[in-house]
Design a protein around this motif. Structure first.
Motif, short mmCIF file in Angstrom:
data_model
loop_
_atom_site.label_atom_id
_atom_site.label_comp_id
_atom_site.label_asym_id
_atom_site.label_seq_id
_atom_site.Cartn_x
_atom_site.Cartn_y
_atom_site.Cartn_z
N GLN A 62 0.84 -1.19 0.00
CA GLN A 62 0.00 0.00 0.00
C GLN A 62 0.88 1.24 0.00
O GLN A 62 2.00 1.21 0.50
N GLU A 63 0.35 2.35 -0.56
CA GLU A 63 1.07 3.62 -0.62
C GLU A 63 0.17 4.76 -0.20
O GLU A 63 -1.06 4.64 -0.25
N ARG A 64 0.81 5.86 0.19
CA ARG A 64 0.12 7.12 0.40
C ARG A 64 1.16 8.23 0.41
O ARG A 64 2.33 8.00 0.76
N ALA A 82 7.34 13.14 -0.32
CA ALA A 82 7.64 11.86 0.31
C ALA A 82 6.50 10.88 0.06
O ALA A 82 5.32 11.24 0.11
N LEU A 83 6.86 9.66 -0.22
CA LEU A 83 5.91 8.59 -0.46
C LEU A 83 6.07 7.58 0.67
O LEU A 83 7.19 7.14 0.96
N GLN A 84 4.97 7.23 1.31
CA GLN A 84 5.00 6.23 2.36
C GLN A 84 4.52 4.90 1.79
O GLN A 84 3.54 4.86 1.04
N LEU A 85 5.21 3.82 2.15
CA LEU A 85 4.88 2.49 1.68
C LEU A 85 4.80 1.55 2.87
O LEU A 85 5.55 1.70 3.84
N ARG A 86 3.90 0.58 2.79
CA ARG A 86 3.83 -0.45 3.82
C ARG A 86 3.32 -1.74 3.20
O ARG A 86 2.65 -1.74 2.17
N GLY A 87 3.64 -2.82 3.84
CA GLY A 87 3.12 -4.12 3.45
C GLY A 87 2.00 -4.51 4.41
O GLY A 87 2.06 -4.23 5.60
N VAL A 88 0.96 -5.14 3.86
CA VAL A 88 -0.16 -5.59 4.67
C VAL A 88 -0.38 -7.07 4.39
O VAL A 88 -0.40 -7.49 3.23
N SER A 97 3.55 -4.18 7.94
CA SER A 97 4.98 -3.92 8.11
C SER A 97 5.19 -2.51 8.63
O SER A 97 4.30 -1.67 8.56
N PRO A 98 6.38 -2.22 9.09
CA PRO A 98 6.71 -0.83 9.41
C PRO A 98 6.62 0.01 8.14
O PRO A 98 6.88 -0.47 7.03
N VAL A 99 6.29 1.28 8.28
CA VAL A 99 6.15 2.19 7.14
C VAL A 99 7.54 2.58 6.65
O VAL A 99 8.41 2.94 7.44
N ARG A 100 7.73 2.49 5.33
CA ARG A 100 8.97 2.91 4.69
C ARG A 100 8.71 4.23 3.97
O ARG A 100 7.68 4.40 3.36
N MET A 101 9.65 5.15 4.05
CA MET A 101 9.49 6.45 3.42
C MET A 101 10.51 6.57 2.29
O MET A 101 11.69 6.27 2.48
N VAL A 102 10.02 7.00 1.12
CA VAL A 102 10.88 7.22 -0.02
C VAL A 102 10.74 8.69 -0.44
O VAL A 102 9.62 9.16 -0.64
N ARG A 103 11.85 9.40 -0.53
CA ARG A 103 11.84 10.80 -0.96
C ARG A 103 11.83 10.85 -2.48
O ARG A 103 12.57 10.13 -3.14
#
Length: 137
Positions: free
Chosen positions: A68-70, A105-111, A129-135
């Motif tokens: 998932q992203e946001r 910034a884009l936040q990504l996580r696994g569900v 999963s913990p949220v990963r941040m990508v600039r």
């Protein structure tokens, strides 16, 4: 006040029995995890990111892993890809391509979803999963 030695032993035995019963009544902790990999460096706008993940949990019969992203600050998560449904012992995997659309910034996580049957229309979230941040620049 004096203690009667005959009353002390039954209290100690009762306390030990109560502690043993309470340990037996505690359910075993569910084991499992959900993890994703994402780039640790900034990416350019328009670039496609390959996100992969895997997860497992022993509380569900079948599992499905999704990404998932946001955007940072946005409220709702959006599912961008899911893997195949897998049996609980096999673990679930996901591979997804995410396009970096805007700067910031884009936040990504696994569900990880738990299913009662392979075609379950209403899966339950069992782990994330913990949220990963990508600039994105």
């Amino acid at each position: 006040m004096t203690l009667d030695p005959k009353r002390r032993l039954p209290r100690a035995a009762a306390a030990a029995l109560l502690a043993t019963v309470s340990l037996l009544a505690v359910p075993a902790a569910a084991e499992g995890a959900m993890e994703i990999t994402a780039p640790g460096h900034p990416v350019r706008t328009g670039q496609a990111l390959r996100i992969s993940g895997d997860g497992n949990d022993d509380t569900a019969r079948y599992l499905r892993a999704c990404v998932q992203e946001r955007a940072l600050g946005a409220g709702a998560w959006r599912t961008v890809g899911c893997g195949r449904t897998a049996a609980s012992g096999d673990g679930a995997t996901v591979e997804a391509l995410v396009r970096a659309r805007r700067r910031g910034a884009l936040q990504l996580r696994g569900v990880l979803y738990g299913l009662d049957a392979p075609g379950d229309p209403h899966p339950d979230v069992v782990r994330s999963s913990p949220v990963r941040m990508v600039r994105i620049h």
